[in-house]
Design a protein around this motif. Structure first.
Motif, PDB file in Angstrom:
ATOM      1  N   TRP A   1       2.244  11.527   6.300  1.00 25.70           N
ATOM      2  CA  TRP A   1       2.280  12.922   6.360  1.00 25.70           C
ATOM      3  C   TRP A   1       3.518  13.701   6.400  1.00 25.70           C
ATOM      4  N   ASP A   2       4.430  13.001   7.166  1.00 24.59           N
ATOM      5  CA  ASP A   2       5.789  13.571   7.414  1.00 24.59           C
ATOM      6  C   ASP A   2       6.788  13.365   6.419  1.00 24.59           C
ATOM      7  N   VAL A   3       6.238  12.439   5.545  1.00 21.27           N
ATOM      8  CA  VAL A   3       7.323  12.250   4.411  1.00 21.27           C
ATOM      9  C   VAL A   3       6.956  12.717   2.983  1.00 21.27           C
ATOM     10  N   ASP A   4       5.721  12.689   2.652  1.00 22.04           N
ATOM     11  CA  ASP A   4       5.400  13.397   1.128  1.00 22.04           C
ATOM     12  C   ASP A   4       3.822  13.325   1.419  1.00 22.04           C
ATOM     13  N   LEU A   5       3.308  14.571   1.061  1.00 22.71           N
ATOM     14  CA  LEU A   5       1.932  14.872   1.020  1.00 22.71           C
ATOM     15  C   LEU A   5       1.126  14.274  -0.096  1.00 22.71           C
ATOM     16  N   VAL A   6       1.619  14.359  -1.227  1.00 17.16           N
ATOM     17  CA  VAL A   6       1.349  13.421  -2.609  1.00 17.16           C
ATOM     18  C   VAL A   6       0.958  12.108  -2.069  1.00 17.16           C
ATOM     19  N   ALA A   7       2.024  11.354  -1.473  1.00 20.56           N
ATOM     20  CA  ALA A   7       1.802   9.855  -1.250  1.00 20.56           C
ATOM     21  C   ALA A   7       0.700   9.874  -0.301  1.00 20.56           C
ATOM     22  N   TYR A   8       0.672  10.850   0.739  1.00 15.20           N
ATOM     23  CA  TYR A   8      -0.426  10.919   1.695  1.00 15.20           C
ATOM     24  C   TYR A   8      -1.928  10.879   1.101  1.00 15.20           C
ATOM     25  N   VAL A   9      -1.867  11.827   0.012  1.00 15.75           N
ATOM     26  CA  VAL A   9      -3.152  11.785  -0.578  1.00 15.75           C
ATOM     27  C   VAL A   9      -3.724  10.552  -1.320  1.00 15.75           C
TER      28      VAL A   9
ATOM     29  N   GLY B   1       0.693  -1.205  -0.101  1.00 16.65           N
ATOM     30  CA  GLY B   1       0.097   0.052   0.010  1.00 16.65           C
ATOM     31  C   GLY B   1       0.724   1.351  -0.093  1.00 16.65           C
ATOM     32  N   ILE B   2       1.937   1.337   0.733  1.00 19.16           N
ATOM     33  CA  ILE B   2       2.732   2.426   0.776  1.00 19.16           C
ATOM     34  C   ILE B   2       3.559   2.550  -0.562  1.00 19.16           C
ATOM     35  N   ASP B   3       3.910   1.425  -1.067  1.00 19.41           N
ATOM     36  CA  ASP B   3       4.650   1.488  -2.167  1.00 19.41           C
ATOM     37  C   ASP B   3       4.128   2.061  -3.338  1.00 19.41           C
ATOM     38  N   ARG B   4       2.607   1.480  -3.610  1.00 19.75           N
ATOM     39  CA  ARG B   4       1.707   2.098  -4.395  1.00 19.75           C
ATOM     40  C   ARG B   4       1.530   3.762  -4.088  1.00 19.75           C
ATOM     41  N   ALA B   5       1.533   4.073  -2.989  1.00 17.39           N
ATOM     42  CA  ALA B   5       1.214   5.675  -2.845  1.00 17.39           C
ATOM     43  C   ALA B   5       2.353   6.467  -3.207  1.00 17.39           C
ATOM     44  N   CYS B   6       3.703   5.620  -3.191  1.00 17.17           N
ATOM     45  CA  CYS B   6       4.852   6.493  -3.167  1.00 17.17           C
ATOM     46  C   CYS B   6       5.461   6.385  -4.525  1.00 17.17           C
ATOM     47  N   LYS B   7       4.670   5.943  -5.889  1.00 11.51           N
ATOM     48  CA  LYS B   7       5.100   5.590  -6.996  1.00 11.51           C
ATOM     49  C   LYS B   7       5.570   6.843  -7.502  1.00 11.51           C
ATOM     50  N   LYS B   8       6.577   6.831  -8.673  1.00  9.59           N
ATOM     51  CA  LYS B   8       7.106   7.950  -8.878  1.00  9.59           C
ATOM     52  C   LYS B   8       7.296   9.183  -8.181  1.00  9.59           C
ATOM     53  N   ARG B   9       7.625   9.003  -6.716  1.00  9.01           N
ATOM     54  CA  ARG B   9       7.853   9.911  -6.010  1.00  9.01           C
ATOM     55  C   ARG B   9       9.235   9.753  -5.474  1.00  9.01           C
ATOM     56  N   SER B  10      10.002  10.953  -5.126  1.00  7.69           N
ATOM     57  CA  SER B  10      11.264  10.725  -4.585  1.00  7.69           C
ATOM     58  C   SER B  10      11.425  10.243  -3.163  1.00  7.69           C
ATOM     59  N   ILE B  11      10.956   9.096  -3.066  1.00  2.79           N
ATOM     60  CA  ILE B  11      10.806   8.485  -1.799  1.00  2.79           C
ATOM     61  C   ILE B  11      11.814   7.133  -1.846  1.00  2.79           C
ATOM     62  N   SER B  12      12.795   6.846  -1.020  1.00  2.45           N
ATOM     63  CA  SER B  12      13.510   5.643  -1.139  1.00  2.45           C
ATOM     64  C   SER B  12      13.059   4.619  -0.687  1.00  2.45           C
ATOM     65  N   VAL B  13      13.418   3.330  -1.104  1.00  2.00           N
ATOM     66  CA  VAL B  13      13.119   2.161  -0.130  1.00  2.00           C
ATOM     67  C   VAL B  13      13.208   2.057   1.137  1.00  2.00           C
ATOM     68  N   GLU B  14      14.329   2.476   1.533  1.00  2.00           N
ATOM     69  CA  GLU B  14      14.797   2.917   3.071  1.00  2.00           C
ATOM     70  C   GLU B  14      13.670   3.472   4.020  1.00  2.00           C
TER      71      GLU B  14
ATOM     72  N   LYS C   1      11.317   1.946   6.649  1.00  2.00           N
ATOM     73  CA  LYS C   1      11.530   2.575   7.908  1.00  2.00           C
ATOM     74  C   LYS C   1      10.011   2.952   8.338  1.00  2.00           C
ATOM     75  N   ILE C   2       9.178   3.322   7.358  1.00  2.00           N
ATOM     76  CA  ILE C   2       7.549   3.402   7.935  1.00  2.00           C
ATOM     77  C   ILE C   2       6.950   2.446   8.403  1.00  2.00           C
ATOM     78  N   VAL C   3       7.158   1.116   7.250  1.00  2.00           N
ATOM     79  CA  VAL C   3       6.428  -0.209   7.695  1.00  2.00           C
ATOM     80  C   VAL C   3       7.173  -0.607   8.869  1.00  2.00           C
ATOM     81  N   ASN C   4       8.292  -0.629   9.159  1.00  2.00           N
ATOM     82  CA  ASN C   4       8.616  -1.070  10.530  1.00  2.00           C
ATOM     83  C   ASN C   4       8.237  -0.136  11.740  1.00  2.00           C
ATOM     84  N   GLU C   5       8.128   1.131  11.400  1.00  2.00           N
ATOM     85  CA  GLU C   5       7.305   1.934  12.796  1.00  2.00           C
ATOM     86  C   GLU C   5       6.136   1.518  12.887  1.00  2.00           C
ATOM     87  N   VAL C   6       5.213   1.385  11.634  1.00  2.00           N
ATOM     88  CA  VAL C   6       3.761   0.881  11.933  1.00  2.00           C
ATOM     89  C   VAL C   6       3.610  -0.274  12.593  1.00  2.00           C
TER      90      VAL C   6
END
Length: 158
Positions: A117-125, A69-82, A86-91
């Protein structure tokens, strides 16, 4: 521990060390009876937390679903796999620390949105649009207005 060679239950631990990136412990042992050496791995017993879906169904917690779910939201965004990891581990750590048997699926979604929210607002939306099941453009716009208002409030605090 039972010796795999002679079956004796008397042994001595020669070395213990954590296994990298897991909660397992590697132990090097020597049998007191036959003097042969062997390695064992110890892991804490994992308790399966059940996720209660909005329709009342229950299914085992699956870390991969969070990742997907997070990976799909972050597609084509400058968000690293790390960062995603980190988000998955924290959750996952939040869930394992706060819940014992069951967790509502909407609680998991809220925790993910909090982190995004703290990482990327487009991924959030993007995540919110799937998680909150926007039916039409009005629902989408309402979320964007709420997002903008909250973003302004947070920006003014800084």
């Amino acid at each position: 521990m039972k010796c795999p060679f002679c079956g004796s239950i008397h042994d001595q631990v020669l070395d213990s060390r954590p296994v990298e990136h897991t909660s397992a412990v590697r132990r090097r042992r020597e049998c007191s009876n036959c003097k042969k050496r062997y390695t064992t791995f110890e892991r804490p017993e994992e308790v399966t937390i059940m996720v209660v879906k909005s329709d009342g169904r229950r299914e085992p917690f699956d870390r991969k679903k969070i990742w997907t779910g997070i990976d799909r939201a972050c597609k084509k965004r400058s968000i690293s796999v790390e960062t995603i990891e980190k988000i998955v581990n924290e959750v996952e750590n939040d869930i394992m620390g706060e819940y014992v048997m069951e967790i509502p699926s909407n609680t998991i979604g809220d925790k993910i949105l909090e982190k995004l929210w703290d990482v990327d607002l487009v991924a959030y939306v993007r995540f919110a649009s799937v998680y909150r099941k926007f039916e039409d453009i009005d629902a989408f716009m309402q979320e964007l207005k709420k997002l903008k208002k909250e973003h302004m409030k947070r920006s003014n605090k800084k």
